[in-house]
Structures are given as structure tokens and as C-alpha cells.
Design a protein around this motif. Sequence first.
Motif, PDB file in Angstrom:
ATOM      1  N   MET A 141       1.195  -1.548  -0.028  1.00  0.00           N
ATOM      2  CA  MET A 141       0.131   0.243  -0.022  1.00  0.00           C
ATOM      3  C   MET A 141       1.211   0.886   0.162  1.00  0.00           C
ATOM      4  N   ASP A 142       1.223   2.159  -1.380  1.00  0.00           N
ATOM      5  CA  ASP A 142       1.904   2.777  -1.734  1.00  0.00           C
ATOM      6  C   ASP A 142       0.962   4.836  -0.846  1.00  0.00           C
ATOM      7  N   MET A 143       1.835   4.595   0.861  1.00  0.00           N
ATOM      8  CA  MET A 143       0.875   6.003   1.635  1.00  0.00           C
ATOM      9  C   MET A 143       1.857   7.406   1.228  1.00  0.00           C
ATOM     10  N   LYS A 144       2.909   7.048   0.286  1.00  0.00           N
ATOM     11  CA  LYS A 144       4.053   8.587   0.149  1.00  0.00           C
ATOM     12  C   LYS A 144       3.277   9.557   0.041  1.00  0.00           C
ATOM     13  N   ILE A 145       3.534  10.618   0.760  1.00  0.00           N
ATOM     14  CA  ILE A 145       3.055  11.819   1.361  1.00  0.00           C
ATOM     15  C   ILE A 145       4.514  12.646   0.917  1.00  0.00           C
ATOM     16  N   GLY A 146       3.845  13.402  -0.359  1.00  0.00           N
ATOM     17  CA  GLY A 146       4.625  14.650  -0.121  1.00  0.00           C
ATOM     18  C   GLY A 146       5.578  15.723   0.695  1.00  0.00           C
ATOM     19  N   ASN A 147       5.566  16.401   0.314  1.00  0.00           N
ATOM     20  CA  ASN A 147       5.808  17.555   1.187  1.00  0.00           C
ATOM     21  C   ASN A 147       5.379  18.937   2.201  1.00  0.00           C
ATOM     22  N   THR A 148       4.089  18.369   2.107  1.00  0.00           N
ATOM     23  CA  THR A 148       2.744  18.975   2.695  1.00  0.00           C
ATOM     24  C   THR A 148       3.142  19.618   3.729  1.00  0.00           C
ATOM     25  N   LEU A 149       2.989  20.860   3.751  1.00  0.00           N
ATOM     26  CA  LEU A 149       2.843  21.962   4.681  1.00  0.00           C
ATOM     27  C   LEU A 149       2.816  21.746   5.999  1.00  0.00           C
ATOM     28  N   PRO A 150       3.407  21.872   6.539  1.00  0.00           N
ATOM     29  CA  PRO A 150       2.910  20.917   8.340  1.00  0.00           C
ATOM     30  C   PRO A 150       1.197  21.983   8.468  1.00  0.00           C
ATOM     31  N   GLY A 151       0.090  21.349   8.592  1.00  0.00           N
ATOM     32  CA  GLY A 151      -1.229  21.666   8.577  1.00  0.00           C
ATOM     33  C   GLY A 151      -1.316  22.435   7.227  1.00  0.00           C
ATOM     34  N   GLY A 152      -1.282  22.467   6.424  1.00  0.00           N
ATOM     35  CA  GLY A 152      -1.268  23.127   5.411  1.00  0.00           C
ATOM     36  C   GLY A 152      -2.728  22.191   4.952  1.00  0.00           C
ATOM     37  N   TYR A 153      -2.633  22.234   2.758  1.00  0.00           N
ATOM     38  CA  TYR A 153      -2.915  21.973   2.180  1.00  0.00           C
ATOM     39  C   TYR A 153      -2.537  21.461   0.945  1.00  0.00           C
ATOM     40  N   CYS A 154      -1.198  21.874   0.949  1.00  0.00           N
ATOM     41  CA  CYS A 154      -0.114  21.906  -0.715  1.00  0.00           C
ATOM     42  C   CYS A 154       1.039  22.045  -0.222  1.00  0.00           C
ATOM     43  N   ASN A 155       1.689  21.554  -1.073  1.00  0.00           N
ATOM     44  CA  ASN A 155       3.094  21.195  -0.894  1.00  0.00           C
ATOM     45  C   ASN A 155       3.684  22.986  -0.350  1.00  0.00           C
ATOM     46  N   SER A 156       4.013  24.011  -0.938  1.00  0.00           N
ATOM     47  CA  SER A 156       3.920  25.010  -1.415  1.00  0.00           C
ATOM     48  C   SER A 156       2.805  25.420  -1.922  1.00  0.00           C
ATOM     49  N   LEU A 157       2.939  27.075  -1.051  1.00  0.00           N
ATOM     50  CA  LEU A 157       2.132  28.259  -1.568  1.00  0.00           C
ATOM     51  C   LEU A 157       2.846  29.289  -2.393  1.00  0.00           C
ATOM     52  N   THR A 158       4.977  29.140  -2.907  1.00  0.00           N
ATOM     53  CA  THR A 158       4.820  30.193  -3.690  1.00  0.00           C
ATOM     54  C   THR A 158       6.019  29.188  -4.905  1.00  0.00           C
ATOM     55  N   GLU A 159       6.012  28.061  -4.773  1.00  0.00           N
ATOM     56  CA  GLU A 159       6.232  27.300  -5.336  1.00  0.00           C
ATOM     57  C   GLU A 159       4.798  26.513  -5.987  1.00  0.00           C
ATOM     58  N   TYR A 160       5.546  25.708  -7.141  1.00  0.00           N
ATOM     59  CA  TYR A 160       4.593  25.114  -8.438  1.00  0.00           C
ATOM     60  C   TYR A 160       5.125  23.543  -8.001  1.00  0.00           C
ATOM     61  N   SER A 161       3.815  23.013  -7.672  1.00  0.00           N
ATOM     62  CA  SER A 161       4.323  21.048  -7.123  1.00  0.00           C
ATOM     63  C   SER A 161       3.134  20.304  -6.486  1.00  0.00           C
ATOM     64  N   ARG A 162       2.758  19.320  -7.880  1.00  0.00           N
ATOM     65  CA  ARG A 162       1.643  18.449  -7.684  1.00  0.00           C
ATOM     66  C   ARG A 162       1.906  18.070  -6.011  1.00  0.00           C
ATOM     67  N   TRP A 163       0.681  17.717  -5.779  1.00  0.00           N
ATOM     68  CA  TRP A 163       1.143  16.497  -3.876  1.00  0.00           C
ATOM     69  C   TRP A 163       0.911  15.702  -4.730  1.00  0.00           C
ATOM     70  N   HIS A 164       1.329  14.523  -4.123  1.00  0.00           N
ATOM     71  CA  HIS A 164       1.593  13.284  -4.387  1.00  0.00           C
ATOM     72  C   HIS A 164       0.364  12.615  -3.440  1.00  0.00           C
ATOM     73  N   THR A 165      -0.404  11.846  -4.693  1.00  0.00           N
ATOM     74  CA  THR A 165      -1.223  10.932  -4.174  1.00  0.00           C
ATOM     75  C   THR A 165      -0.817  10.093  -4.489  1.00  0.00           C
ATOM     76  N   ARG A 166      -1.320   8.771  -4.359  1.00  0.00           N
ATOM     77  CA  ARG A 166      -1.492   7.277  -4.260  1.00  0.00           C
ATOM     78  C   ARG A 166      -1.784   7.406  -5.852  1.00  0.00           C
ATOM     79  N   GLU A 167      -1.069   5.843  -6.341  1.00  0.00           N
ATOM     80  CA  GLU A 167      -2.288   5.620  -7.619  1.00  0.00           C
ATOM     81  C   GLU A 167      -3.074   4.781  -7.743  1.00  0.00           C
ATOM     82  N   VAL A 168      -4.674   5.176  -8.364  1.00  0.00           N
ATOM     83  CA  VAL A 168      -5.808   3.985  -8.033  1.00  0.00           C
ATOM     84  C   VAL A 168      -5.389   3.434  -9.448  1.00  0.00           C
ATOM     85  N   THR A 169      -5.943   2.239  -9.593  1.00  0.00           N
ATOM     86  CA  THR A 169      -6.329   1.702 -11.153  1.00  0.00           C
ATOM     87  C   THR A 169      -7.719   1.866 -11.678  1.00  0.00           C
TER      88      THR A 169
END
Length: 666
Positions: free
Chosen positions: A1-29
Amino acid sequence: MDMKIGNTLPGGYCNSLTEYSRWHTREVTIGSVPMGGSNPIRIQSMTTVDTMDTIGSVEQTIRMVEAGCEYVRITAPSVKEAHNLAEIKKELRKRGYTVPLVADIHFTPNAAEVAARIVEKVRINPGNYADKKKFDQLSYTQIAYQAELERIYTKFAPLVKICKEYGTAMRIGTNHGSLSDRIMSHYGDTPEGMVESALEFIRICEDLHYYNLVISMKSSNPQVMVRAYRLLVEKMVAEGMNYPLHLGVTEAGDGEDGRIKSAVGIGTLLEDGLGDTVRVSLTEEPEFEAPVAIALVNRYKTRQAAAYDQESSSLGQYPYSPAPTAHVSTEVNTFIGGSLVPRVVVDISGKNLKDPAILTDVGYKYDILLDKYHMGEQSVDFVYLADKLPSFAMPGNLKQLYDYRIWVGINDKTNIHPVYTLAEFVEANLRDTQINLVRICRADLSTSRFEALPLDSTIVFVLETNELHGMADQRLFFSLLAELGLENPVIIRRQYPVEEFTGPQNDLMNPEEPVSKLQLYAATDMGGLLIDGMGDGIWIDAPSIPVDKLVSASFAILQATRSRISKTEYISCPSCGRTLFDLQETTQMIRSRTNHLKGLKIGIMGCIVNGPGEMADADYGYVGAGPGKVTLYRGKEVVKRNVSSTNALDELIEIICGDGRWVNPE
């Protein structure tokens, strides 16, 4: 079970608000088209043909695939339709189409259990899969609430087990308009309620070791939709989850309004790096939805992370409430900033400034007989003339903007204001006593020239950017401005050169493709800031787009962000196989007689599934109740049932009149 989570801001909702970076999600078939992980953002839509019309459904699906859909959703309101999905799938495969199919389920678990054995994915709505919605206020003890969760577990577990056995994916799709009475009573009509509604079902899936999930948080209000998705990500990170996100603004409507409302919600989240699949819900043929979604998504295909030299400490702390991050400005000259609605600026310097009729495009219609101008609800506040002077008298309530070097030489400066570069303002010998517009970008804040800027309460910043990730750049400007303690109003200016709209001319399957792209880009770039309370005005600078289209788009963006209401709002569903009348024709009919009712929200729903829930965000509702029958709502209250569709619009207008909310059109 792939549960890798990106460098989401602590208590936040995305990796960064000052650079573009897709939030890493698990792959679903999902059949042969996986979602999430490192896969591209997928495109999907939904059929509108009756599911029992096998050939009609197949042919519409093929048109949708040809338009760019990678998944196709089909409604299955009962077991009968669920079984027929097998015939639709069989015919598609016979014709060489392997597109994954998604069954749309609402009130019928037995239909879901049939469909899960046939198609590649099922969508269930937590608000009505195991609960009811009668707008009752319920009260629970802790023990009673736990018993309700156990009841849901018992009702939902069979579907989960079938999906595990057959390798079927599932979307847990919360809809703001159909939160159950249980959730509404416990959490209220809030993003928290939407998120918890989904998490209850996700936790059941995880308890049964089923992880092939996609999650959505849809609403017809982009503000609510954005806040709910952001909160969902924050909550999922806290619980060690990273399921893919399906983005969509439900019941967006048609035409310009539908595209702009969709782009405000979807585009804002895409800018945050959120979203693994997109569905744009338009009250149009479904094959017209995919190209719009593609145009939104394509901006991020080659988007590179563009990091800035600083992260503002005030960014990323509050995921779904705009108040803490909103720009608090002081009112200037009783015209802009403070509690006033955002202002609209339009460039008319390229127009024929010898003819007063040119102002019709900016909302000022010249009456040659009376020698006066008539205003409307969408009359702009500022016109920019650069270095050109008109040869006719301007309306008294329209403010004119000129470049500083031209403004200096104008004798009568009534309603005429200067636009400076930062250097010009610092060095100027003459400044306006009322409003001074100063062009600025984020990088200017760290220069010695900005340090030399005199503190002046007449300054209105015109915020510009040349950065690829322009929203992050401008978002950081607002945050830094707050840290500096400056409360000057800010007009958001985004520039769209001709080359922005000179790509393939079939992107949107629309003869006005450049205009459509402008609507999507500007709604994303400006709407994402306005939704978070940033900005006291907007200035869309696109020389290749007709002025009247810029004006219309500007006011539509303000309407979609609920920051300035200038027209009637239609919450109109995109139609599906459940629809009981021609939604496109009906929407246009209702619009033709009610589009002068500024600020009124009218819901137009094809059936009861999305009807009463979505009525909660509308003032009045027009909902299909059966062949040739319509039920009329005031808010979430049924006023008249089973009205003949022939008379339904007249009776709706009578209700509006009886409530004292009708005005005669001019």
C-alpha cells in the motif's frame, strides 16, 4: 500500500504556496487508465442520454472520447440501468473503445452492487447512499451517533467487498447540496461537514483494507468547493492518507458563466498542485466539457516549480477560511478598497476615441438625442487611456486613467488619475490628491526604490507579474504587504499577450476559442486570489480580445467569487440520463425572462437527485419531478409540486413577485 505523502506544509493543504508542485497521491487502478501518482491529470465527463438507450449511450460516449475524455460516467439510478451498463460496455468494446466506465450511484446501494461487477469504477455520494435528506434537525448522543456509523458500515461494506473482489475503483463524492440531515445537524452546512461525510466512508474502506479510492468535494459555490478540498487534504495528511482528487464545480451552468465559475474553483486548486482528474460540469452537450477541462489542465503540463527566495510566514496556515490571509485594505477617496466591492479596470486606449459610442462596450451607452450616458450593472469603474486623449466628454461617474507623463499636462483633472511606475512615483514632483495608481510587482518590495516610497494613503497598487507561476508570485506579494503593515488597495493586473491565444484553434471546439481561453485563464489567475480575499480590483489586459468580452469576463469572475454581484446567478446542472426535460432549452428560457434580477440565485435541476440539496444555495428552484412536471422551490422549501412544465416558469415568476423580489426589466 503506497502511502507516500509529499512535503505538504505542516497543517497546510499543499506542498508550497510559493512554487508549483503537484501533491503526490497514491495511484489508483481504473481499467487501463490509472489515476494519481505520477500519471497526468485525467479528463472525464458524463453522458446525458437515457442509460437504457444502449446505442445512444455508446455513440455519445464515443463522441466524448473523441473530444478527449479518458473516463466516461453513466448514471445508474436503479438496478435496471445498472444491468444495462454491461450492454453499453459490450457494444463499446465491439467498436474498439476501451475507455473505463464509471457508474453514477445516488440512493440505490443494490444498483451500485450490480454496477461494481460490470464497470471499472463506481461513484457513490455519502450524503444519500446510506442516509436521508429531509432537512430535519437531528440530535444525537455520542452513543447514538456511533450507532449511526455502525449502521452505515453495515450498509456500505457489501459494496466495498464487491469492489475488492472485482478490482473496481470507487469515487467517494461528497456534494455540498446533498449533505445528509445527520451530517448537517452535527457539523452544519460547512466544509467540515463535507469532509467528515467523506472521511466516514474512507475509514470504512480502510478498515476493510480497500484503498482503490478517489475523493471529491463538489459544490456549485467555488468558495465552498475550494475550502472543502483544501480542508480534505489537510485532514487526509493528518490521518496518513493521500487519495487522488477528482475536481469539479457542480451545476456550473453554461456559456461564459459556466466556464468562469468552473475555472475559479478548479483552476485555484490546480494552482495549488491539487487534482488528479477534472470534470467541467456545463449545461451543454458533454463533448463540449472535455475541451474546456483540457484547456484548464494543459497550463500545468509543462509548469515548472519556480521557487522564490522566501516563504511568507503567514501563508499556508489556514486552509479553508479566507479571513486570516485576506488583504485588509483602507478605503481610498470613498471609491476603492475597504469594504467596497472590487473595481473593474479596462484598457480602451486602442479604440476610436473620437466616438462616444465606443463606451457602450464598457457599460456606458451614449444617448445622442439626450446627450447623456446610461449605465448598467456591468459598467466599469476605470478606463485606461495610456497616452491617448478622447475628443468627447466622458461620463461624470467614469474615472479615467492616464500614464503619469500625460496626466501631468491635462488641465482639468476632474475624474482623471495618474498611473505611475514605481520609479516615477518616488521621483514625481506632482501627485494626485485623490487616487494615485502605482504599478508594482513582488520583486519591487525588496528594492531600495520601494524603501524610498513615501507613505501615502492615496496610493493604489497595480499588482503585475511576469512569473510563470503568477498566482504564487502575487499571493506572496499580498502576504508580504501584510507583514509590512501596508493597507493600500491593490488592483490585480494580469497580462495575456496575443501568443497566449494563438495555439491550436480546436482546443475548445468553439469558434470564439481565444475568448474562451481568456475566460479560463483570467478566472483561474484572478479568481484564486479573490476567493482568498485578496484584491480590491481586477484589470484583465489582453489586447487581442474585444473590449466587451474583457468587461463581461471581469464581472463574471467577480460574480463567481461572490465578491461583486452584478447579475442573476443560475445554478444549472449539466444533465444526465436521469434528466426529465431539455436542460439547455429550459435554462435559456428561464434566463431570457429572469436575467435582469440582479443578485438572485435560481437553481435549474433536471431531477430530484441534485434538486433539493442544491436548492439550499439558491433562492428559488425549478426541478424536474416527472415527464412534463416541475416542482418549484423557495430555498429548500417546496412551494408547488408537479406543476405543468408549460406553466412552470410563469408560476415561478409569480412566487418571486409574491415575495417582493421581482422588478420589471428596463
